[in-house]
Design a protein around this motif. Structure first.
Motif, PDB file in Angstrom:
ATOM      1  N   ASN A  31      -7.263   4.561 -13.163  1.00  0.00           N
ATOM      2  CA  ASN A  31      -6.224   4.224 -12.382  1.00  0.00           C
ATOM      3  C   ASN A  31      -6.058   2.440 -12.996  1.00  0.00           C
ATOM      4  O   ASN A  31      -6.914   1.669 -12.975  1.00  0.00           O
ATOM      5  CB  ASN A  31      -6.183   4.255 -11.094  1.00  0.00           C
ATOM      6  CG  ASN A  31      -6.196   5.709 -10.588  1.00  0.00           C
ATOM      7  OD1 ASN A  31      -5.960   6.489 -11.672  1.00  0.00           O
ATOM      8  ND2 ASN A  31      -6.470   5.929  -9.414  1.00  0.00           N
ATOM      9  N   THR A  79       0.768  -1.238   0.123  1.00  0.00           N
ATOM     10  CA  THR A  79       0.088   0.134   0.108  1.00  0.00           C
ATOM     11  C   THR A  79       0.745   1.061   0.177  1.00  0.00           C
ATOM     12  O   THR A  79       0.290   2.460   0.266  1.00  0.00           O
ATOM     13  CB  THR A  79      -1.070  -0.095   1.228  1.00  0.00           C
ATOM     14  OG1 THR A  79      -0.165  -0.078   2.338  1.00  0.00           O
ATOM     15  CG2 THR A  79      -1.993  -1.056   1.086  1.00  0.00           C
ATOM     16  N   TYR A  80       2.305   1.127  -0.024  1.00  0.00           N
ATOM     17  CA  TYR A  80       3.143   2.189  -0.115  1.00  0.00           C
ATOM     18  C   TYR A  80       2.775   3.100  -1.280  1.00  0.00           C
ATOM     19  O   TYR A  80       2.820   2.489  -2.399  1.00  0.00           O
ATOM     20  CB  TYR A  80       4.474   1.799  -0.161  1.00  0.00           C
ATOM     21  CG  TYR A  80       5.458   2.907  -0.295  1.00  0.00           C
ATOM     22  CD1 TYR A  80       5.523   3.950   0.741  1.00  0.00           C
ATOM     23  CD2 TYR A  80       6.175   3.275  -1.143  1.00  0.00           C
ATOM     24  CE1 TYR A  80       6.586   4.882   0.767  1.00  0.00           C
ATOM     25  CE2 TYR A  80       7.065   4.431  -1.334  1.00  0.00           C
ATOM     26  CZ  TYR A  80       7.259   5.364  -0.445  1.00  0.00           C
ATOM     27  OH  TYR A  80       8.131   6.241  -0.580  1.00  0.00           O
ATOM     28  N   THR A  81       2.676   4.467  -0.958  1.00  0.00           N
ATOM     29  CA  THR A  81       2.379   5.339  -2.219  1.00  0.00           C
ATOM     30  C   THR A  81       3.700   6.250  -2.498  1.00  0.00           C
ATOM     31  O   THR A  81       3.815   7.052  -1.580  1.00  0.00           O
ATOM     32  CB  THR A  81       1.085   6.281  -1.754  1.00  0.00           C
ATOM     33  OG1 THR A  81       0.068   5.488  -1.226  1.00  0.00           O
ATOM     34  CG2 THR A  81       0.889   7.121  -2.935  1.00  0.00           C
ATOM     35  N   SER A  93      -3.842   8.419  -4.094  1.00  0.00           N
ATOM     36  CA  SER A  93      -2.985   7.175  -4.066  1.00  0.00           C
ATOM     37  C   SER A  93      -3.301   6.246  -5.383  1.00  0.00           C
ATOM     38  O   SER A  93      -4.464   5.974  -5.591  1.00  0.00           O
ATOM     39  CB  SER A  93      -3.158   6.401  -2.974  1.00  0.00           C
ATOM     40  OG  SER A  93      -3.063   5.020  -3.295  1.00  0.00           O
ATOM     41  N   ARG A 101       5.761   8.985  -3.411  1.00  0.00           N
ATOM     42  CA  ARG A 101       5.656  10.579  -3.651  1.00  0.00           C
ATOM     43  C   ARG A 101       7.084  11.108  -4.106  1.00  0.00           C
ATOM     44  O   ARG A 101       7.878  10.845  -2.992  1.00  0.00           O
ATOM     45  CB  ARG A 101       4.810  11.078  -2.525  1.00  0.00           C
ATOM     46  CG  ARG A 101       3.266  10.899  -2.756  1.00  0.00           C
ATOM     47  CD  ARG A 101       2.477  11.540  -3.816  1.00  0.00           C
ATOM     48  NE  ARG A 101       1.157  11.063  -4.177  1.00  0.00           N
ATOM     49  CZ  ARG A 101       0.869  10.211  -4.756  1.00  0.00           C
ATOM     50  NH1 ARG A 101       1.760   9.352  -5.255  1.00  0.00           N
ATOM     51  NH2 ARG A 101      -0.432  10.001  -4.992  1.00  0.00           N
ATOM     52  N   ASN A 121      -3.421   3.402  -5.264  1.00  0.00           N
ATOM     53  CA  ASN A 121      -4.015   2.110  -4.815  1.00  0.00           C
ATOM     54  C   ASN A 121      -5.592   2.606  -4.826  1.00  0.00           C
ATOM     55  O   ASN A 121      -6.278   1.824  -3.918  1.00  0.00           O
ATOM     56  CB  ASN A 121      -3.704   1.703  -3.663  1.00  0.00           C
ATOM     57  CG  ASN A 121      -2.042   1.269  -3.502  1.00  0.00           C
ATOM     58  OD1 ASN A 121      -1.630   0.688  -4.357  1.00  0.00           O
ATOM     59  ND2 ASN A 121      -1.304   1.752  -2.626  1.00  0.00           N
ATOM     60  N   GLN A 122      -5.971   3.615  -5.202  1.00  0.00           N
ATOM     61  CA  GLN A 122      -7.442   4.187  -5.098  1.00  0.00           C
ATOM     62  C   GLN A 122      -7.993   4.186  -6.365  1.00  0.00           C
ATOM     63  O   GLN A 122      -7.586   4.374  -7.469  1.00  0.00           O
ATOM     64  CB  GLN A 122      -7.270   5.631  -4.484  1.00  0.00           C
ATOM     65  CG  GLN A 122      -8.212   5.868  -3.477  1.00  0.00           C
ATOM     66  CD  GLN A 122      -7.947   7.442  -3.182  1.00  0.00           C
ATOM     67  OE1 GLN A 122      -6.889   7.761  -2.801  1.00  0.00           O
ATOM     68  NE2 GLN A 122      -8.845   8.275  -3.093  1.00  0.00           N
TER      69      GLN A 122
END
Ligand code: HEC
Length: 247
Positions: free
Chosen positions: A190, A63-65, A146, A67, A148-149
């Protein structure tokens, strides 16, 4: 600059020059003192505040985003909105390079002797536009969702079915987002391209077929047998409602 302006300028310049101080040692000494002050401040701050390292890396996280630093958010946002891979090098390298070259060549194409801001409308407009554009892109980049979204509003058909269905849909959307499906599947804007686009999967597969894919997938899709029943049902319901057309 016409001849008269040029003469006036050179006259003023020679008067100022005769009154001024030589570059060495006066300006050099000033710069050296300022450089020492800056270095001393940095050393003092690193001794008292220390360097921030952030949390320890976790190679297992899904789940790391990633940036960039905040001062690169504008470039990050440009990269994020430019979707076609063929245009990515242009956005990442081309545009900043062109801007740097334009800035570098400024003394060659802006030969006007005017210095008052109100007499330099083009330069002022360009500066204002650049700052506004960078501020806007930085803001957008800082607030980007993110990867993951799933950025998707509930289809009208789901909204029309009432609050309970909408809650199931939102819950299923979250399960999909958290289960890592976007690593391979695109949903809305996404997601990856390793697996088929699921944006309109509900129009293609029935509920049972979607549920079957989860427990009995074709490689390289992993099986999702660990999901609890409620989560799996919500997930299947969410995908079944994706008929495409609405994002
Ligand atoms: C490692 C990559 C990967 C991940 C992660 C993954 N899938 Fe897949 N998925 C695939 C591939 C590849 C296929 C196509 C398999 C085939 O050739 O039939 C597929 C097929 C599907 C299909 C059938 C699509 C169709 O058009 O027939 C569904 C539905 C599906 N996946 C849902 C999911 C869901 C839901 C998740 C998350 C819980 C998920 N997948 C996670 C790779 C993945």
């Amino acid at each position: 600059m016409n001849t008269r302006e040029k003469e006036a300028y050179l006259r003023e310049y020679s008067i100022l020059k005769s009154q001024g101080k030589p570059f060495f040692p006066y300006s050099i000494a000033k710069d050296a003192i300022m450089a020492c002050v800056v270095m001393a401040s940095i050393i003092l701050m690193s001794l008292t505040l220390g360097a921030e390292l952030g949390p320890k890396v976790d190679p297992t996280t899904t789940t790391y985003t990633p940036r960039p630093e905040w001062y690169f958010f504008f470039l990050f946002e440009v990269l994020r909105v430019v979707k076609p891979p063929s245009l990515t090098p242009l956005a990442a390298i081309g545009v900043p390079t062109i801007c740097m070259i334009l800035l570098f060549l400024l003394p060659f194409y802006d030969r006007s002797p005017e210095r008052r801001p109100e007499r330099r409308p083009i330069a002022m407009a360009a500066a204002f536009f650049t700052i506004a554009a960078m501020a806007f892109l930085t803001y957008e980049g800082a607030n980007a969702g993110s990867p993951n979204q799933i950025d998707m509003e509930a289809p009208e058909a789901v909204v029309a079915q009432g609050a309970a269905n909408l809650r199931t849909w939102e819950s299923g959307k979250q399960v999909v987002a958290q289960s890592g499906c976007l690593a391979c599947h695109k949903i809305g804007h996404n997601g990856g391209t390793l697996g088929p686009d699921l944006t309109a999967i509900g129009g293609r597969l029935a509920r049972q077929a979607i549920a079957r894919t989860l427990v009995n997938p074709t490689a390289p899709m992993p099986a999702y047998t660990e999901l609890d029943e409620k989560k799996r049902d919500d997930l299947v319901e969410f995908l079944a409602q994706l008929k495409g057309g609405e994002h």
